[in-house]
Design a protein around this motif. Structure first.
Motif, PDB file in Angstrom:
ATOM      1  N   LEU A   1      -1.859   0.824  -2.603  1.00 30.04           N
ATOM      2  CA  LEU A   1      -0.598   1.559  -2.567  1.00 30.04           C
ATOM      3  C   LEU A   1       0.113   1.372  -1.225  1.00 30.04           C
ATOM      4  O   LEU A   1      -0.533   1.242  -0.185  1.00 30.04           O
ATOM      5  CB  LEU A   1      -0.850   3.050  -2.801  1.00 30.04           C
ATOM      6  CG  LEU A   1      -1.386   3.434  -4.179  1.00 30.04           C
ATOM      7  CD1 LEU A   1      -1.787   4.903  -4.201  1.00 30.04           C
ATOM      8  CD2 LEU A   1      -0.347   3.148  -5.254  1.00 30.04           C
ATOM      9  N   PRO A   2       1.447   1.386  -1.238  1.00 31.11           N
ATOM     10  CA  PRO A   2       2.190   1.291   0.025  1.00 31.11           C
ATOM     11  C   PRO A   2       2.139   2.618   0.774  1.00 31.11           C
ATOM     12  O   PRO A   2       1.577   3.613   0.277  1.00 31.11           O
ATOM     13  CB  PRO A   2       3.620   0.981  -0.447  1.00 31.11           C
ATOM     14  CG  PRO A   2       3.706   1.640  -1.799  1.00 31.11           C
ATOM     15  CD  PRO A   2       2.342   1.493  -2.410  1.00 31.11           C
ATOM     16  N   LYS A   3       2.721   2.659   1.957  1.00 33.73           N
ATOM     17  CA  LYS A   3       2.822   3.915   2.694  1.00 33.73           C
ATOM     18  C   LYS A   3       3.618   4.912   1.849  1.00 33.73           C
ATOM     19  O   LYS A   3       4.597   4.543   1.203  1.00 33.73           O
ATOM     20  CB  LYS A   3       3.514   3.695   4.027  1.00 33.73           C
ATOM     21  CG  LYS A   3       2.741   2.793   4.988  1.00 33.73           C
ATOM     22  CD  LYS A   3       3.509   2.592   6.287  1.00 33.73           C
ATOM     23  CE  LYS A   3       2.737   1.693   7.241  1.00 33.73           C
ATOM     24  NZ  LYS A   3       3.507   1.459   8.497  1.00 33.73           N
ATOM     25  N   PRO A   4       3.233   6.183   1.869  1.00 35.64           N
ATOM     26  CA  PRO A   4       3.917   7.169   1.012  1.00 35.64           C
ATOM     27  C   PRO A   4       5.369   7.409   1.390  1.00 35.64           C
ATOM     28  O   PRO A   4       6.148   7.871   0.565  1.00 35.64           O
ATOM     29  CB  PRO A   4       3.082   8.445   1.190  1.00 35.64           C
ATOM     30  CG  PRO A   4       2.335   8.247   2.466  1.00 35.64           C
ATOM     31  CD  PRO A   4       2.091   6.779   2.588  1.00 35.64           C
ATOM     32  N   ARG A   5       5.739   7.081   2.624  1.00 31.75           N
ATOM     33  CA  ARG A   5       7.133   7.198   3.059  1.00 31.75           C
ATOM     34  C   ARG A   5       7.504   5.939   3.815  1.00 31.75           C
ATOM     35  O   ARG A   5       6.720   5.417   4.599  1.00 31.75           O
ATOM     36  CB  ARG A   5       7.333   8.428   3.952  1.00 31.75           C
ATOM     37  CG  ARG A   5       7.106   9.735   3.232  1.00 31.75           C
ATOM     38  CD  ARG A   5       7.164  10.921   4.192  1.00 31.75           C
ATOM     39  NE  ARG A   5       6.886  12.171   3.506  1.00 31.75           N
ATOM     40  CZ  ARG A   5       5.680  12.626   3.229  1.00 31.75           C
ATOM     41  NH1 ARG A   5       4.619  11.892   3.577  1.00 31.75           N
ATOM     42  NH2 ARG A   5       5.503  13.767   2.604  1.00 31.75           N
TER      43      ARG A   5
END
Length: 331
Positions: free
Chosen positions: A103-107
């Protein structure tokens, strides 16, 4: 299992058998290969006798996602030994860690683009696909999809789709060509019953968005006026190995927001069995369009939690918000 399902597994097992026979003929130490070959032959025999996919202890059906991952299984979860259950739990835990690492960074903030998401598997692993990818030229690719099926088999396909797009995006293809090539690779390397709904978009530095919706729930565009829907432009990935994937072009100005989500949001149910629904989502968005992406995602989660009233989760949930921030002296 019905005839079409038996035919699918028979083909898979016969192909595995051919590979094992070839490998055994070329190996001097082939005892393990011969053991595997014996297991494959036993599975084929179960298909012939009509008992394939049934637990040997209770004769109930073995869980479909487990059988797709390993057609040699002979026991359902309830009748696995304690050692086998511990091994499965360890494997699921490892799969969950691997998936979280994809997953990418959440923000994420890139130029005038501000993005946030929430990713919540219904179990230990998820069949939802979520990614945010920044290019060297400053563009932002955003992807949110849903793999057919559930459990480990769907999570494996999610990882496969992740690898496909992470490999193709650096080629700087137009979104339409990117989707067509990804579809062909996905179709040619998965089973006939596998497909994925997917929204894939590219946001450039000037506010332009080039986006394809391949059979996925319509994203919502929040700007002045009514909430707009971005309806599907093509069939899902993997249904056919060739096809066209038209794109929709739009421009987002300062303050405009694009919300993407999986059907784990709109198809969630409350204790009485009623769906959350798109009308409730649109009503929520109309009153929260000024929020930042992370605040908007959190508002969706809060409203969904209030609606469910503790009802069990039945599907994976992914929500992503992409906002173009106002720039000094510009819209």
């Amino acid at each position: 299992m019905d005839g079409s399902t038996d035919g699918f597994f028979r083909e898979q097992l016969q192909d595995r058998r051919r590979r094992l026979v070839l490998a055994a003929s070329q190996s001097r130490e082939n005892s393990k290969l011969l053991d595997l070959l014996s297991e494959v032959d036993a599975a084929l025999d179960r298909i012939n006798k009509g008992s394939f996919g049934l637990c040997e202890n209770c004769h109930d059906s073995i869980e479909a996602d487990r059988l797709l991952s390993d057609p040699l299984l002979r026991l359902c979860l309830d009748h696995m030994t304690s050692e086998e259950q511990r091994a499965l739990e360890q494997d699921l835990g490892l799969a969950s860690e691997i998936q979280s690492g994809l997953l990418p960074k959440p923000r994420l903030r890139i130029g005038s683009w501000n993005a946030a998401y929430h990713y919540e598997p219904a179990g230990m692993v998820s069949g939802d696909y979520c990614d945010l990818i920044e290019t060297e030229g400053g563009d932002l690719y955003f992807l949110l999809g849903d793999i057919s099926g559930k459990g480990v088999a769907a999570s494996m396909l999610m990882a496969h789709l992740h690898a496909i797009f992470r490999t193709l995006i650096p080629l700087h293809l137009p979104v339409e060509a990117l989707m067509a090539r990804a579809n062909r690779l996905f179709c040619e390397s998965t089973t006939a019953s596998s497909y994925a709904t997917l929204v894939c978009g590219r946001a450039d530095r000037s506010g332009g968005i080039e986006m394809c919706n391949a059979g996925h729930p319509a994203p919502r565009l929040l700007r002045s006026g009514p909430v707009e829907s971005v309806e599907p432009t093509s069939l899902p990935l993997g249904l056919f190995c060739s096809g066209e994937f038209p794109v929709k072009n739009m421009v987002l100005y300062g303050g405009d927001v694009l919300l993407l989500f999986s059907d784990g949001l709109t198809e969630a149910r409350n204790p009485s069995g009623r769906e959350y629904g798109e009308a409730r989502l649109v009503s929520l968005l109309q009153t929260h369009s000024s929020l930042s992406p992370d605040e908007l995602v959190e508002a969706c989660r809060d409203d969904l939690r209030d609606y469910r009233q503790g009802a069990p989760k039945t599907d994976d949930l992914t929500i992503m918000a992409l906002r173009r921030e106002k720039e000094t002296g510009r819209l």
